[in-house]
Design an enzyme around this catalytic site. Structure first.
Site, PDB file in Angstrom:
ATOM      1  N   TYR A  75     -32.377  30.324  32.554  1.00 15.07           N
ATOM      2  CA  TYR A  75     -31.086  30.688  33.156  1.00 15.07           C
ATOM      3  C   TYR A  75     -31.108  30.356  34.632  1.00 15.07           C
ATOM      4  CZ  TYR A  75     -27.698  32.746  30.059  1.00 15.07           C
ATOM      5  OH  TYR A  75     -26.713  32.906  29.132  1.00 15.07           O
ATOM      6  N   GLU A  77     -27.902  30.633  36.847  1.00 14.52           N
ATOM      7  CA  GLU A  77     -26.566  30.768  37.433  1.00 14.52           C
ATOM      8  C   GLU A  77     -26.663  30.794  38.951  1.00 14.52           C
ATOM      9  OE1 GLU A  77     -25.882  33.641  34.202  1.00 14.52           O
ATOM     10  OE2 GLU A  77     -23.762  33.417  34.754  1.00 14.52           O
ATOM     11  N   ASP A 252      -9.465  12.052  37.101  1.00 10.54           N
ATOM     12  CA  ASP A 252     -10.393  12.269  35.986  1.00 10.54           C
ATOM     13  C   ASP A 252     -10.847  10.877  35.532  1.00 10.54           C
ATOM     14  OD1 ASP A 252     -11.582  12.596  33.530  1.00 10.54           O
ATOM     15  OD2 ASP A 252     -10.081  13.987  32.750  1.00 10.54           O
ATOM     16  N   THR A 281     -16.966  12.854  32.744  1.00 11.51           N
ATOM     17  CA  THR A 281     -18.039  13.190  31.824  1.00 11.51           C
ATOM     18  C   THR A 281     -19.172  12.214  32.135  1.00 11.51           C
ATOM     19  OG1 THR A 281     -17.053  11.714  30.197  1.00 11.51           O
ATOM     20  CG2 THR A 281     -16.621  14.064  29.931  1.00 11.51           C
ATOM     21  N   LYS A 284     -19.850   8.861  28.453  1.00 11.34           N
ATOM     22  CA  LYS A 284     -18.999   7.785  27.928  1.00 11.34           C
ATOM     23  C   LYS A 284     -19.522   6.458  28.498  1.00 11.34           C
ATOM     24  CE  LYS A 284     -14.957  10.720  27.082  1.00 11.34           C
ATOM     25  NZ  LYS A 284     -14.939  11.953  27.893  1.00 11.34           N
ATOM     26  N   ARG A 290     -24.502  14.241  27.184  1.00  7.82           N
ATOM     27  CA  ARG A 290     -23.180  14.854  27.023  1.00  7.82           C
ATOM     28  C   ARG A 290     -23.004  15.932  28.095  1.00  7.82           C
ATOM     29  NH1 ARG A 290     -19.488  14.486  23.298  1.00  7.82           N
ATOM     30  NH2 ARG A 290     -20.758  12.794  22.511  1.00  7.82           N
TER      31      ARG A 290
HETATM   32  N1  DSN Z   1     -12.707  13.228  23.402  1.00  3.66           N
HETATM   33  C1  DSN Z   1     -12.536  12.365  24.537  1.00  3.66           C
HETATM   34  C2  DSN Z   1     -12.058  11.022  24.143  1.00  3.66           C
HETATM   35  O1  DSN Z   1     -12.352  10.617  23.039  1.00  3.66           O
HETATM   36  O2  DSN Z   1     -11.423  10.346  24.928  1.00  3.66           O
HETATM   37  C3  DSN Z   1     -11.642  12.958  25.533  1.00  3.66           C
HETATM   38  O3  DSN Z   1     -11.824  14.337  25.589  1.00  3.66           O
END
Ligand code: DSN
Length: 487
Positions: A75, A77, A252, A281, A284, A290
């Protein structure tokens, strides 16, 4: 083309990773063999399918292995050097490394590596914008120095201020994300929202229309960024619009962070110099674990830094460690080659569709994704997605602007190039992928359900799915996933 795979780092690396995974699976087998079996099968399935989901990728063994450690048990925090738990010295090390790599990679003054996901990153950003832009005058009026000093009565007043804020973001059907003010999402409930779309004729963002909407609506937050818009965004223009109406610009970049990191998007297309707050994120096009990340200017950094505990629970320290590894990978020159190949390959895929007369939203792409309008094949997105899956092609159905079939059945299929580019696919292979997709869809027919026409049922002409799957397997075998990894 030369492989730009994260796993293409040489035989010794692959042999060591093989030993690590084989040993790990033997350990897991002693407790729950079915999990070990599903894990092996997941690799086999990923190896044997054309993964074209625009938001997915293949992280390197180094990134994946980093997530499987005892950091998961800790932990932590708080923030680096200021934790609510004891013995966080090693978490401090990995979190500080992740933030340092992120700052250096993106040229950002401040980076926050704790968000567990993109939605968490966006919620942290919204909180930080509210706290920074609304808190200051609120606190001064209330005679408090810090938001934590407020009495319950003052919170009541602040809630009235916070709850009366406006957000302008891109609509879901034109490519925005749920968290950009979509009414059923919390972002559409916590803010008064308005959505901007794309030009109905071209499918491109109309900046004059965004500016006109911003002038009328006067948002606190202007959100730019997308998850299904196949074009680049001019963030300098978005910042001009935000400045004109006194809004905060939040970008974003979850989908295209890899193209920013790899310097494919520069100047006006790089959100970092233009936005007040940037979220992403890490899994991607950035090809990490993730998770989420927030970048911010100095002005917003103190509020973002309170993401935990204001918005988040305990950080996933094992994932922050993996973020540090992935961001270190993204700082290598090879990542720029990869990012450029992602954009080139998406272009090749779009060209492959256009020359076969398949309809594309905006007529093409200049980022990592392609949005195919499957009404040109007489299908819904749901039917097309299922027929492609039967043929070994993994995609996701997606709404197109003003979609007549809504967000569940949809009329589009979204394709992305990041994952197959990691496997080493080049322009010729992506052209072949377009050919295979068109072969499946032009041999698929809608079928009736028990009560008449169905938006889900379909039939594929005999032999097509097997033939396409075999052709896909040939492409995949020539570009193996994790070459040298024996499992
Ligand atoms: N799930 C993501 C996507 O496929 O674009 C976005 O949250």
């Amino acid at each position: 083309m030369t492989s730009v795979s994260a796993s293409g780092q040489g035989a010794e690396y692959a042999a060591t990773a093989s030993e690590a995974y084989q040993a790990a699976l033997r350990v897991i087998e002693t407790v729950e063999p079915r999990v070990a079996e599903a894990t092996r099968k997941e690799l086999a399935d990923q190896r044997d399918s054309l993964k074209l989901i625009a938001s997915e990728n293949y992280a390197s063994p180094a990134v994946l292995l980093t997530m499987g450690t005892w950091f998961s048990d800790k932990y932590a925090e708080g923030t680096v050097g200021h934790r609510f738990y004891a013995a966080c010295q090693n978490v401090d090390t990995v979190e500080a490394l992740a933030a340092e790599h992120a700052r250096e990679l993106f040229g950002a003054p401040y980076a926050y590596a704790q968000p567990h996901s993109g939605i968490d990153a966006n919620l942290v950003a919204y909180w930080a914008i509210l706290a920074t832009m609304v808190e200051a005058p609120g606190l001064a009026e209330m005679g408090a120095k810090h938001i934590n000093d407020l009495s319950e009565a003052d919170w009541e007043k602040l809630r009235a201020k916070l709850g009366n804020q406006r957000l302008l973001g891109m609509s879901l059907d034109t490519g925005g994300h749920l968290t950009h003010g979509f009414r059923p999402n919390i972002s559409g409930k916590m803010f008064h929202q308005r959505q901007y779309g794309t030009d109905p004729t071209t499918g491109f963002i109309d900046y004059d229309a965004v500016a006109a909407s911003a002038r009328e609506f006067k948002p606190l937050v202007l959100v730019a960024g997308y998850s299904a818009y196949p074009r680049r965004v001019n963030f300098a223009k978005m910042r001009e619009i935000a400045d004109e109406v006194g809004a905060t610009l939040m970008v974003d970049m979850a989908h295209f962070a890899g193209l920013v990191a790899g310097k494919v998007f520069t100047g006006d297309e790089d959100p970092v110099p233009h936005a007040h707050v940037v979220t992403t994120t890490t899994h991607k096009s950035l090809r990490g674990p993730r998770g989420g990340l927030v970048l911010a200017t100095e002005e917003f950094a103190p509020a973002v830094d309170k993401g935990c505990p204001m918005v988040l629970g305990g950080p996933l320290s094992h994932v922050m460690a993996a973020k540090a590894v992935a961001l270190a990978e993204a700082r290598q020159p090879e990542f720029r080659t990869y990012a450029q190949a992602v954009a080139d390959n998406a272009q090749a895929l779009a060209d492959g569709f256009v020359k076969r007369d398949a309809g594309l939203v905006t007529g093409g792409t200049d980022n990592h994704l392609v949005l195919l309008d499957v009404t040109s094949f007489g299908l819904t997105g749901r039917q097309a997605e299922s027929a492609l899956l039967d043929s070994g092609i993994v995609t996701n159905r997606n709404a197109i602007p003003a979609d007549p079939n809504g967000a569940w059945y949809t009329s589009g299929i979204r394709f992305g190039s990041p994952a197959l580019t990691t496997r080493g696919f080049g322009a010729d292979e992506f052209d072949r992928v377009a050919e295979l997709v068109v072969e499946v869809l032009s041999n698929t027919q809608p079928a009736a359900g028990p009560n008449g026409p169905s938006k889900a049922k379909y039939t594929i002409a005999d032999g097509v799915a097997d033939r396409v799957h075999a052709a896909a397997s040939e492409l995949l075998e020539a570009n193996p996933l994790y070459p040298g990894l024996t499992l």
